[in-house]
Design a protein around this motif. Structure first.
Motif, PDB file in Angstrom:
ATOM      1  N   VAL A 177      -2.590   1.862 -13.761  1.00  0.00           N
ATOM      2  CA  VAL A 177      -1.434   1.593 -12.889  1.00  0.00           C
ATOM      3  C   VAL A 177      -1.376   2.610 -11.754  1.00  0.00           C
ATOM      4  O   VAL A 177      -1.172   2.259 -10.584  1.00  0.00           O
ATOM      5  CB  VAL A 177      -0.128   1.609 -13.705  1.00  0.00           C
ATOM      6  N   THR A 178      -1.567   3.883 -12.093  1.00  0.00           N
ATOM      7  CA  THR A 178      -1.553   4.937 -11.069  1.00  0.00           C
ATOM      8  C   THR A 178      -2.667   4.731 -10.049  1.00  0.00           C
ATOM      9  O   THR A 178      -2.465   4.896  -8.843  1.00  0.00           O
ATOM     10  CB  THR A 178      -1.719   6.321 -11.728  1.00  0.00           C
ATOM     11  N   SER A 179      -3.850   4.352 -10.554  1.00  0.00           N
ATOM     12  CA  SER A 179      -4.979   4.089  -9.654  1.00  0.00           C
ATOM     13  C   SER A 179      -4.662   2.935  -8.710  1.00  0.00           C
ATOM     14  O   SER A 179      -4.965   2.986  -7.515  1.00  0.00           O
ATOM     15  CB  SER A 179      -6.238   3.775 -10.461  1.00  0.00           C
ATOM     16  N   GLY A 180      -4.039   1.887  -9.256  1.00  0.00           N
ATOM     17  CA  GLY A 180      -3.659   0.744  -8.422  1.00  0.00           C
ATOM     18  C   GLY A 180      -2.674   1.130  -7.337  1.00  0.00           C
ATOM     19  O   GLY A 180      -2.786   0.696  -6.184  1.00  0.00           O
ATOM     20  N   ILE A 181      -1.705   1.981  -7.703  1.00  0.00           N
ATOM     21  CA  ILE A 181      -0.708   2.445  -6.725  1.00  0.00           C
ATOM     22  C   ILE A 181      -1.385   3.271  -5.629  1.00  0.00           C
ATOM     23  O   ILE A 181      -1.101   3.114  -4.430  1.00  0.00           O
ATOM     24  CB  ILE A 181       0.392   3.269  -7.415  1.00  0.00           C
ATOM     25  N   LEU A 182      -2.293   4.164  -6.035  1.00  0.00           N
ATOM     26  CA  LEU A 182      -2.989   5.010  -5.060  1.00  0.00           C
ATOM     27  C   LEU A 182      -3.880   4.186  -4.137  1.00  0.00           C
ATOM     28  O   LEU A 182      -3.959   4.460  -2.931  1.00  0.00           O
ATOM     29  CB  LEU A 182      -3.827   6.060  -5.792  1.00  0.00           C
ATOM     30  N   GLY A 184      -3.331   1.088  -3.293  1.00  0.00           N
ATOM     31  CA  GLY A 184      -2.412   0.414  -2.372  1.00  0.00           C
ATOM     32  C   GLY A 184      -1.928   1.340  -1.276  1.00  0.00           C
ATOM     33  O   GLY A 184      -1.885   0.954  -0.093  1.00  0.00           O
ATOM     34  N   LEU A 185      -1.579   2.579  -1.637  1.00  0.00           N
ATOM     35  CA  LEU A 185      -1.118   3.555  -0.648  1.00  0.00           C
ATOM     36  C   LEU A 185      -2.230   3.879   0.351  1.00  0.00           C
ATOM     37  O   LEU A 185      -1.984   3.996   1.557  1.00  0.00           O
ATOM     38  CB  LEU A 185      -0.638   4.833  -1.346  1.00  0.00           C
ATOM     39  N   ASN A 186      -3.444   4.035  -0.171  1.00  0.00           N
ATOM     40  CA  ASN A 186      -4.582   4.311   0.724  1.00  0.00           C
ATOM     41  C   ASN A 186      -4.812   3.169   1.704  1.00  0.00           C
ATOM     42  O   ASN A 186      -5.119   3.395   2.874  1.00  0.00           O
ATOM     43  CB  ASN A 186      -5.852   4.544  -0.105  1.00  0.00           C
TER      44      ASN A 186
END
Length: 280
Positions: A177-182, A184-186
């Motif tokens: 989940v954290t990787s997905g958020i990062l 998306g932010l990138n």
């Protein structure tokens, strides 16, 4: 600020909509041309020479349509950068900088309008790809084995379930989940990177820093800055991957680099425009 955005939107929308329309035509026509090619090739009663010529003609048309789509994709980028160049760094720039707006507002307006049209083009391409996929399904439905498609789909669903179960068992759901958020932010932060590097390159070329080298093209600093950032990123990511097994750390490093480029490039561009700009 809103008036600036409205002005930039009105100045650019006609050409962008034209390019978007041409791209959609490619997505709509390509499956139909492919269908015609299949009909000609499968027609047993057709003249052999005529069938071959018809097939070749349609194949040429398909390649021509694809080439036109690629050209339009390049023009979408070139036109945006050209608009920024003409309205800030050429004769029209004199008018822009006499408007009752601060430099950061003029620059921010250009960045936002380019990002806006870039996102719009991505949406247009996504819609076009969906239309193309739907057309291919309709046109070639009689050649498709529905049962095989169902089997493939069920296998993909089962594979996805296995992956979810594996993540839950290993306790790595939070990491995913954290990787997905990062990621998306990138993706969001990296949207204005190209136009900001271009603006910085233009500001350098048109500043008093290069007063005796006014014929230098902004392409040169653009390439140097881009490769410099890429080189630094590769070094940092290589060191990070060599010292850590976490998939989150490289994403964090990439996000920090993108933020540094966006904020640093923007601030340096504003500084050069306010204190060192010399329009030709």
């Amino acid at each position: 600020m809103l008036k600036l955005l409205k002005h930039d939107l009105l100045q650019t929308y006609k050409k962008y909509l034209l390019m978007f329309g041409v791209s959609l035509v490619f997505f709509v026509l390509t499956p139909l041309l492919t269908w015609f090619e299949v009909l000609i090739a499968s027609n047993e009663n057709a003249n052999v020479v005529g069938s071959i010529l018809g097939t070749l003609l349609i194949i040429i048309l398909i390649f021509a349509a694809f080439a036109l789509f690629m050209i339009v994709s390049v023009l979408v980028v070139i036109y945006g950068y050209s608009y920024v160049h003409n309205t800030l760094f050429k004769k029209q720039g004199y008018l822009s900088f006499t408007l009752p707006y601060k430099t950061w507002q003029l620059v921010m307006s250009k960045i936002l309008i380019i990002v806006f049209w870039t996102v719009c083009y991505s949406i247009v391409v996504s819609i076009g790809a969906a239309i193309m996929y739907g057309e291919y399904l309709l046109v070639f439905s009689r050649y498709i084995n529905i049962e095989e498609l169902k089997t493939i789909f069920q296998a993909l669903v089962e594979l996805f379930d296995i992956m979810i179960d594996a993540m839950n068992a290993s306790g790595s759901t939070a990491t995913v989940v954290t990787s997905g958020i990062l990621i998306g932010l990138n993706s969001i932060v990296s949207l204005p990177v190209g136009i900001i590097i271009f603006l910085l390159s233009e500001a350098i070329v048109n500043s008093s820093i290069l007063k005796s080298k006014r014929k230098v093209t902004p392409i040169l600093p653009f390439i140097l800055i881009t490769y410099g950032i890429s080189f630094i990123s590769q070094i940092l990511l290589s060191v990070c991957m060599a010292t850590s097994n976490s998939i989150i750390v490289p994403l964090v490093i990439e996000l920090i680099i993108n933020l540094a480029v966006v904020i640093g490039g923007y601030e340096l561009t504003i500084y050069l425009l306010e204190y060192n700009l010399e329009l030709v």
